[in-house]
Scaffold this active site. Structure first.
Site, PDB file in Angstrom:
ATOM      1  N   SER A 224       0.840  -1.198   0.000  1.00 46.75           N
ATOM      2  CA  SER A 224       0.000   0.000   0.000  1.00 46.75           C
ATOM      3  C   SER A 224       0.872   1.243   0.000  1.00 46.75           C
ATOM      4  O   SER A 224       1.944   1.248   0.607  1.00 46.75           O
ATOM      5  CB  SER A 224      -0.877   0.001   1.245  1.00 46.75           C
ATOM      6  OG  SER A 224      -1.453   1.280   1.422  1.00 46.75           O
ATOM      7  N   TYR A 237      -1.730   0.359  10.198  1.00 46.43           N
ATOM      8  CA  TYR A 237      -1.738  -0.313   8.891  1.00 46.43           C
ATOM      9  C   TYR A 237      -0.477   0.041   8.104  1.00 46.43           C
ATOM     10  O   TYR A 237       0.217  -0.823   7.583  1.00 46.43           O
ATOM     11  CB  TYR A 237      -2.992   0.135   8.143  1.00 46.43           C
ATOM     12  CG  TYR A 237      -3.128  -0.380   6.737  1.00 46.43           C
ATOM     13  CD1 TYR A 237      -3.478  -1.705   6.502  1.00 46.43           C
ATOM     14  CD2 TYR A 237      -2.943   0.466   5.641  1.00 46.43           C
ATOM     15  CE1 TYR A 237      -3.622  -2.178   5.207  1.00 46.43           C
ATOM     16  CE2 TYR A 237      -3.084  -0.003   4.351  1.00 46.43           C
ATOM     17  CZ  TYR A 237      -3.431  -1.321   4.135  1.00 46.43           C
ATOM     18  OH  TYR A 237      -3.573  -1.785   2.860  1.00 46.43           O
TER      19      TYR A 237
END
Ligand code: NAG
Ligand code: NAG
Length: 407
Positions: A224, A237
């Site tokens: 990501s 995250y």
């Protein structure tokens, strides 16, 4: 006199713009593999500049440019060459929903022998794969945080592959357990992100690497942009994805001598479950409010926490429901004769990475805040302070001093 070099000037400007723009695009498209191409572009720019200095007649220059543009566009068009999918086995994790589910279906339709892992063998995602895919697809139940389950998946995969190696390992499984300011994020959320996104992926990769090395195959990992850039509220995250990025980047050069190529896919925002599951975020929110220490909740305020949740829900609702840029990148990483180290899948990423790479923090931080969650509320304690300051401003100086002493 002005007219004499008006046209050449504009041509010159156009040429330099095209070359500098082209070079910029190459840098943005691939931070790591752009080195040699970039040098070539710079060389070409200098060459054009020199030609210009020799005062080529404008016509000749135009012809030269047209020729170059033609050669360039010829080298660009047409589908990129790709290896055949038939007879190649691919193992992909996290196929209950989202990218994994979409990729498993697509890889099956291309002719791969797909091994798709799901958390729930009787869930909707697994049943859909069974219904829609060929008999080549094998479903396996794997929670990647459970080493015995990963080992069992290896045995099942080997039993089916026989002596054949594994061409592709697609590390897709990942979670974003919760989101919020780092101080408001529970330790359990930091741990669960690490447990799945990092340790789970490392465990699957280590377990299946011997099979991948045997086939001189590929490792494709879905990461990501939050692992490269400090998006607000995504510390848990993002930190797990940052660890993952470093792991895959290291693998890339370590596995080079084995003929195994390693790619990372960086998707922009997509409507994946559970990020678009309203109920899930309501539950997480309620649980967070119950778990936070009262003093901390007092400092930030319940309305602040709620705003973060609401902003994220509306962000997730407007995310892209079409996963094809990510699925196409996975296919390219698996089948291109020379896969890229990184694939940026989705619109808007070039700009984000450009700003992150070339601008000062004061600008890139503000940009990330504006494009992700546009908070309007300050934490409650800071609101109180600024409210006091306003009060103080209205009072005369003596009163101010008294009030400050009371503080
Ligand atoms: C798996 O999915 C089925 C059907 O949706 C559901 O009934 C079951 O509870 C799920 N199992 C787990 C462990 O989540
Ligand atoms: C949404 O999340 C809730 C709570 O985690 C879960 O029970 C439900 O099955 C999810 N719904 C979908 C469509 O995934």
């Amino acid at each position: 006199m002005m007219d004499d070099y008006n046209l050449p000037f504009w041509i010159y400007l156009a040429v330099v713009t095209v070359f500098v723009g082209g070079a910029m695009k190459k840098v943005l498209a691939s931070h790591l593999s752009a080195g040699p191409t970039l040098v070539a572009w710079l060389g070409a720019t200098v060459l054009v500049e020199r030609l210009w200095a020799f005062c080529l007649p404008a016509m000749l220059l135009l012809v030269l440019l047209a020729l170059m543009a033609f050669v360039y566009s010829r080298s660009r068009t047409g589908p990129p060459p790709s290896l055949p999918a038939q007879g190649k086995a691919v193992f992909i994790t996290g196929c209950d929903t989202g990218f994994g589910n979409a990729a498993a279906k697509h890889l099956d339709s291309l002719g791969f022998d797909v091994f798709a892992t799901v958390l729930n063998l009787t869930g909707d995602g697994a049943r859909e794969l069974q219904r829609r895919c060929s008999s080549r697809l094998t479903l396996l139940q794997v929670d990647i945080t459970q080493p015995q389950q990963v080992q069992q998946a290896l045995l099942d995969t080997k039993a089916k592959l026989g002596l054949q190696g594994l061409w592709g390992l697609v590390n897709n499984a990942g979670v974003c357990a919760n989101l919020g300011d780092a101080e408001l994020t529970l330790m359990s959320n930091f741990r669960s992100c690490m447990e799945v996104n990092f340790f789970g992926t490392v465990s699957v990769t280590k377990t299946f690497l011997p099979l991948v090395r045997q086939a001189r195959g590929r490792i494709v990992t879905i990461s990501s942009p939050a692992g490269d850039q400090p998006f607000p509220c995504l510390a848990a995250y993002g930190a797990s994805k940052a660890a993952l990025n470093l792991f895959t980047n290291t693998l890339r050069h370590e596995l080079d001598p084995w003929g195994v190529q390693v790619s990372t896919i960086l998707p922009s925002s997509y409507k994946t479950a559970p990020s678009s599951n309203h109920t899930y975020w309501e539950q997480q929110h309620k649980q967070l409010l119950q778990s936070l220490p009262p003093a901390l909740l007092e400092d930030y305020g319940e309305d602040y926490v709620t705003e973060t949740k609401t902003l994220f829900q509306s962000f997730a609702e407007h995310a892209n429901p079409d996963f094809s840029p990510v699925v196409d990148s996975i296919v390219q990483a698996l089948l291109s004769p020379q896969p890229q180290a990184r694939y940026y899948a989705g619109p808007g990423l070039s700009l984000t990475y450009f700003i992150h790479s070339y601008f000062p923090f004061s600008i890139s931080d503000r940009y990330l805040k504006r494009m992700f969650l546009k908070k309007t509320l300050m934490p409650r304690a800071l609101r109180k302070q600024s409210g006091l300051e306003v009060d103080l401003g209205l009072d005369n100086r003596n009163n101010n001093e008294e009030k400050l002493q009371q503080l």
